[in-house]
Design an enzyme around this catalytic site. Structure first.
Site, PDB file in Angstrom:
ATOM      1  N   TYR A  24       0.796  -1.234   0.000  1.00 47.87           N
ATOM      2  CA  TYR A  24       0.000   0.000   0.000  1.00 47.87           C
ATOM      3  C   TYR A  24       0.827   1.282   0.000  1.00 47.87           C
ATOM      4  CZ  TYR A  24      -3.781  -3.255   0.999  1.00 47.87           C
ATOM      5  OH  TYR A  24      -4.683  -4.283   0.925  1.00 47.87           O
ATOM      6  N   HIS A 101      -8.288   2.055  -5.900  1.00 45.08           N
ATOM      7  CA  HIS A 101      -7.545   1.131  -5.029  1.00 45.08           C
ATOM      8  C   HIS A 101      -6.068   1.437  -5.188  1.00 45.08           C
ATOM      9  CE1 HIS A 101     -11.113  -1.289  -4.323  1.00 45.08           C
ATOM     10  NE2 HIS A 101     -11.371  -1.134  -5.609  1.00 45.08           N
ATOM     11  N   LEU A 102      -5.374   1.465  -4.078  1.00 42.36           N
ATOM     12  CA  LEU A 102      -3.927   1.701  -4.121  1.00 42.36           C
ATOM     13  C   LEU A 102      -3.217   0.563  -4.845  1.00 42.36           C
ATOM     14  CD1 LEU A 102      -3.859   2.770  -0.422  1.00 42.36           C
ATOM     15  CD2 LEU A 102      -3.048   4.252  -2.251  1.00 42.36           C
ATOM     16  N   SER A 103      -3.592  -0.654  -4.498  1.00 47.19           N
ATOM     17  CA  SER A 103      -2.940  -1.835  -5.075  1.00 47.19           C
ATOM     18  C   SER A 103      -3.695  -2.292  -6.325  1.00 47.19           C
ATOM     19  CB  SER A 103      -2.913  -2.965  -4.035  1.00 47.19           C
ATOM     20  OG  SER A 103      -4.232  -3.371  -3.721  1.00 47.19           O
ATOM     21  N   ARG A 112     -10.128 -10.662  -4.215  1.00 47.86           N
ATOM     22  CA  ARG A 112     -10.078  -9.206  -4.424  1.00 47.86           C
ATOM     23  C   ARG A 112     -10.389  -8.812  -5.872  1.00 47.86           C
ATOM     24  NH1 ARG A 112      -7.522  -7.334   0.343  1.00 47.86           N
ATOM     25  NH2 ARG A 112      -6.126  -8.919   1.168  1.00 47.86           N
TER      26      ARG A 112
HETATM   27  C1  DQA Z   1      -7.576  -1.768  -1.268  1.00 45.03           C
HETATM   28  C2  DQA Z   1      -7.618  -3.206  -1.801  1.00 45.03           C
HETATM   29  C3  DQA Z   1      -8.580  -4.052  -0.990  1.00 45.03           C
HETATM   30  O1  DQA Z   1      -8.596  -5.390  -1.498  1.00 45.03           O
HETATM   31  C4  DQA Z   1      -8.151  -4.101   0.451  1.00 45.03           C
HETATM   32  O2  DQA Z   1      -9.089  -4.821   1.224  1.00 45.03           O
HETATM   33  C5  DQA Z   1      -7.911  -2.759   1.037  1.00 45.03           C
HETATM   34  C6  DQA Z   1      -7.259  -1.725   0.211  1.00 45.03           C
HETATM   35  C7  DQA Z   1      -6.509  -0.909  -1.989  1.00 45.03           C
HETATM   36  O3  DQA Z   1      -6.560   0.299  -1.857  1.00 45.03           O
HETATM   37  O4  DQA Z   1      -5.618  -1.463  -2.653  1.00 45.03           O
HETATM   38  O5  DQA Z   1      -8.158  -2.522   2.208  1.00 45.03           O
HETATM   39  O6  DQA Z   1      -8.837  -1.156  -1.500  1.00 45.03           O
END
Ligand code: DQA
Length: 146
Positions: A24, A101-103, A112
């Site tokens: 992240y 989403h950051l990732s 995910r």
């Molecule tokens: C997230 C990705 C999600 O899968 C994870 O549960 C998060 C962060 C991201 O910003 O990459 O809490 O939303």
């Protein structure tokens, strides 16, 4: 009147900086919110940032945005993959919403890969780290016009 944009962050994003920095990044939520505010200034948007760990609170904030907010940037975090309620709230208010989403959620665990929110968002940005929020604001500014 400048357009008003809500930047919403979901659960565990208050732990950024401490939480899995390889995934992240090292920026804190405070850093990201400050960047969003600065970007808002540049784009002549009024930007308000909020974070909660509670699903119902996100639903209430989205409902409360009806008639008051021109655009939403949301990182629903873990709720992306579970929450019909957040998706329904975005649908109900019909405010242009960009999911961030950051990732890169598609390069991670299978659970995910699906987000309930994506189908009701005008666009989705993932895998670009904190820059995703900046790009989402830029896209909203362009979409909303003056
Ligand atoms: C997230 C990705 C999600 O899968 C994870 O549960 C998060 C962060 C991201 O910003 O990459 O809490 O939303």
């Amino acid at each position: 009147m400048p357009k008003h944009v809500l930047v919403l962050n979901g659960p565990n994003l208050n732990m950024l900086g401490i939480r899995e920095p390889k995934t992240y990044g090292s920026q804190t939520l405070g850093d990201i919110e400050a960047m969003c505010k600065a970007e808002g200034k540049r784009l002549k948007l009024s930007v308000e940032c909020r974070q909660t760990n509670r699903e119902g609170e996100l639903v209430e904030w989205i409902q409360g945005a009806y008639g008051k907010v021109d655009g939403i940037v949301i990182n629903p975090a873990g709720y992306s993959h579970t929450s019909v309620a957040i998706r329904d709230a975005i649908s109900a208010v019909a405010i242009p919403t960009i999911e961030v989403h950051l990732s890169n959620i598609h390069a991670r665990e299978e659970f995910r890969h699906f987000s309930y929110v994506s189908a009701v968002a005008v666009g989705v940005i993932c895998g670009l780290g904190a820059a995703g929020y900046r790009l989402a604001l830029e896209a909203l500014a362009e979409r909303l016009g003056d």
